[in-house]
Motif scaffolding. Structure first.
Motif, short mmCIF file in Angstrom:
data_model
loop_
_atom_site.label_atom_id
_atom_site.label_comp_id
_atom_site.label_asym_id
_atom_site.label_seq_id
_atom_site.Cartn_x
_atom_site.Cartn_y
_atom_site.Cartn_z
N ILE A 1 9.44 9.41 7.75
CA ILE A 1 9.34 8.01 8.21
C ILE A 1 8.71 7.15 7.11
CG2 ILE A 1 8.13 6.48 9.82
CD1 ILE A 1 8.55 8.69 11.95
N GLY A 2 7.67 7.67 6.48
CA GLY A 2 7.04 6.92 5.39
C GLY A 2 8.00 6.69 4.24
N THR A 3 8.84 7.69 3.94
CA THR A 3 9.80 7.56 2.85
C THR A 3 10.81 6.46 3.13
OG1 THR A 3 9.59 9.91 2.31
CG2 THR A 3 11.57 8.80 1.53
N VAL A 4 11.26 6.35 4.38
CA VAL A 4 12.21 5.28 4.75
C VAL A 4 11.56 3.92 4.59
CG1 VAL A 4 13.45 4.25 6.68
CG2 VAL A 4 13.59 6.71 6.29
N MET B 1 2.53 2.14 15.09
CA MET B 1 3.83 2.73 15.39
C MET B 1 3.73 4.02 16.20
SD MET B 1 6.30 2.19 12.10
CE MET B 1 5.41 3.31 11.01
N ALA B 2 2.53 4.58 16.29
CA ALA B 2 2.31 5.84 16.99
C ALA B 2 3.09 6.99 16.35
CB ALA B 2 2.68 5.71 18.47
N VAL B 3 3.23 6.95 15.04
CA VAL B 3 3.86 8.04 14.27
C VAL B 3 3.11 8.18 12.95
CG1 VAL B 3 6.18 7.76 15.26
CG2 VAL B 3 5.53 6.45 13.22
N SER B 4 3.28 9.33 12.30
CA SER B 4 2.63 9.56 11.00
C SER B 4 3.54 9.07 9.88
CB SER B 4 2.35 11.05 10.81
OG SER B 4 1.43 11.51 11.77
N VAL B 5 2.94 8.43 8.89
CA VAL B 5 3.70 8.03 7.70
C VAL B 5 3.27 8.81 6.46
CG1 VAL B 5 4.19 5.71 8.55
CG2 VAL B 5 2.12 6.11 7.21
N VAL B 6 2.14 9.52 6.55
CA VAL B 6 1.69 10.36 5.43
C VAL B 6 1.13 11.67 5.96
CG1 VAL B 6 1.14 8.41 3.91
CG2 VAL B 6 -0.62 9.32 5.43
N ASN B 7 1.17 12.69 5.14
CA ASN B 7 0.49 13.96 5.39
C ASN B 7 -0.45 14.23 4.24
OD1 ASN B 7 1.84 14.67 7.82
ND2 ASN B 7 3.62 15.38 6.64
N ILE C 1 0.83 -1.20 0.00
CA ILE C 1 0.00 0.00 0.00
C ILE C 1 0.86 1.25 0.00
CG2 ILE C 1 -1.54 1.39 1.45
CD1 ILE C 1 -3.05 -0.73 -0.04
N LEU C 2 1.89 1.29 0.85
CA LEU C 2 2.73 2.48 0.94
C LEU C 2 3.55 2.69 -0.33
CD1 LEU C 2 4.01 2.51 4.64
CD2 LEU C 2 2.25 3.94 3.59
N VAL C 3 4.08 1.61 -0.89
CA VAL C 3 4.84 1.74 -2.14
C VAL C 3 3.92 2.23 -3.26
CG1 VAL C 3 6.06 0.44 -3.94
CG2 VAL C 3 6.61 0.06 -1.53
N VAL D 1 -2.07 16.58 1.57
CA VAL D 1 -1.81 17.84 0.89
C VAL D 1 -2.87 17.99 -0.20
CG1 VAL D 1 -0.14 19.19 -0.42
CG2 VAL D 1 0.66 17.60 1.35
N GLY D 2 -3.91 18.75 0.09
CA GLY D 2 -5.03 18.85 -0.85
C GLY D 2 -5.71 17.51 -1.00
N ASN D 3 -5.82 17.04 -2.25
CA ASN D 3 -6.44 15.73 -2.50
C ASN D 3 -5.42 14.60 -2.51
OD1 ASN D 3 -9.03 16.81 -2.81
ND2 ASN D 3 -8.63 17.34 -4.95
N ALA D 4 -4.17 14.94 -2.26
CA ALA D 4 -3.12 13.93 -2.33
C ALA D 4 -2.56 13.64 -0.94
CB ALA D 4 -2.00 14.40 -3.26
N LEU D 5 -1.89 12.52 -0.83
CA LEU D 5 -1.18 12.16 0.39
C LEU D 5 0.31 12.19 0.10
CD1 LEU D 5 -3.27 9.20 1.89
CD2 LEU D 5 -3.23 11.58 2.61
N GLU D 6 1.04 12.79 1.02
CA GLU D 6 2.49 12.93 0.85
C GLU D 6 3.18 12.16 1.96
OE1 GLU D 6 4.73 16.78 1.62
OE2 GLU D 6 4.46 16.83 -0.57
N LEU D 7 4.19 11.39 1.62
CA LEU D 7 4.91 10.61 2.63
C LEU D 7 5.70 11.52 3.57
CD1 LEU D 7 6.33 7.80 0.32
CD2 LEU D 7 4.58 7.49 2.07
N THR D 8 5.67 11.18 4.85
CA THR D 8 6.56 11.83 5.80
C THR D 8 7.96 11.23 5.64
OG1 THR D 8 6.16 10.22 7.54
CG2 THR D 8 4.65 12.11 7.42
#
Length: 316
Positions: A74-77, A57-63, A22-24, A65-72
């Motif tokens: 942590i999400g990028t790693v 994990m108790a952390v955010s992996v995405v933010n 899903i994240l990839v 941004v408008g209609n899109a989701l952007e990786l944090t």
């Protein structure tokens, strides 16, 4: 950090392949709607997977941004590591599938002499690992001879340096790899010392191994040298054979251009140095040719192994 911290627990027992996929996919597609369509699931199902990761994990992996989701960060790693994990799983799937189906048979393939050795060697190793019941035979030759052997049924696959015009609808061709050529000298050459600065003027009085006169590589090399006021002397060697060129280079008398993959392989062994000069951009492609009406089973598997070996060289 304690062993029972949320992040440790997630990677020890909570992480699922579905999370990585899903994240990839989100990194590639950017929107939940597109990810849902790619996986043939609903948008809430994708959102639940992302929420499950973040809650565990108790952390955010995405933010958002408008209609899109952007990786944090942590999400990028996680995505970078996830790509590698999924790639290795796909390799394992192919290997297991080939072994389970018992792919056998004999593959005959040929290549022109300028094909980088790592490409064919890696393809052979992949093939034999996936089809241990199969066998291979290999020849080197000019492209016109290899294509003639394909036409006459003496070869299953040929590997050359250029796409060829053809009216024969059954002949297939596909690019496997392209790479720059770099300037090299033996470790025993005056320019071969790792800490030695090298300028274009240092090539002025060198003996050269050049590609064959009239080839695209020769024309590009001469044009590049001429732009720096350098004209190779009369005591040069013209050769299209990588093995001969490498052997001559190791004696320390010549400088030359080699495909980056070949040069890097010998530089890592300490046999030669890649000179710190601008490389020549990709001059030609490495192309596989085969007859669609004659390639089956093991031959098709070997073409896939060639493509995979070409992809791996691009990553390097």
């Amino acid at each position: 950090m304690q062993n029972d911290a949320p992040i440790d627990r997630f990677f020890r027992s909570g992480l699922k392949l579905a999370h990585l996929r899903i994240l990839v996919a989100l990194a590639d597609l950017g929107q939940v709607t597109r990810v849902a369509a790619a996986f043939h699931v609903t948008q809430p199902a994708v959102s639940r997977q992302i929420a499950e990761i973040e809650q565990a994990m108790a952390v955010s992996v995405v933010n958002r941004v408008g209609n899109a989701l952007e990786l944090t960060a942590i999400g990028t790693v996680i995505v970078a590591c996830g790509r590698e994990i999924l790639r290795h799983l796909e390799l394992a799937r192919r290997d297991v599938n080939a072994l389970a189906t018992g792919t056998g048979g004999h593959v005959r393939f040929g290549a022109v002499v300028t094909i980088p050795e790592p490409l064919t060697a890696n393809a052979v190793q992949l093939f034999l690992r996936r089809a241990p019941a199969a066998s291979l035979s290999f020849v080197e030759g000019t492209l016109d001879r290899l294509i003639k052997m394909l036409d006459e049924g003496e070869l299953d696959i040929a590997i050359g340096r250029n796409r060829i015009p053809t009216a024969q609808t059954q002949l297939r061709q596909e690019a496997l790899h392209s790479e720059p050529f770099v300037f090299v000298a033996s470790a025993h050459h005056p320019l071969g010392q790792v800490d030695q600065a090298v300028e274009w003027d240092d090539l002025r009085n060198c003996r050269w191994i050049t590609p064959l006169h009239g080839s695209p590589a020769y024309a590009t090399l001469i044009e590049t040298l001429s732009s720096h006021g350098i004209v190779p002397g009369a005591s040069n060697v013209e050769s299209s054979s990588l093995s001969l060129n490498v052997t001559l280079l190791t004696h320390g008398e010549f400088v030359a251009i080699l495909p980056l993959s070949t040069a890097r392989q010998h530089a890592m062994r300490g046999h030669m140095r890649i000179l710190p000069l601008a490389p020549l951009e990709p001059l030609t492609e490495v192309v596989a040719y085969w007859r669609a009406d004659a390639l089956q089973g093991a031959g098709q598997l070997f073409v896939e192994c060639l493509k995979e070996a070409g992809n791996e060289m691009r990553k390097d």
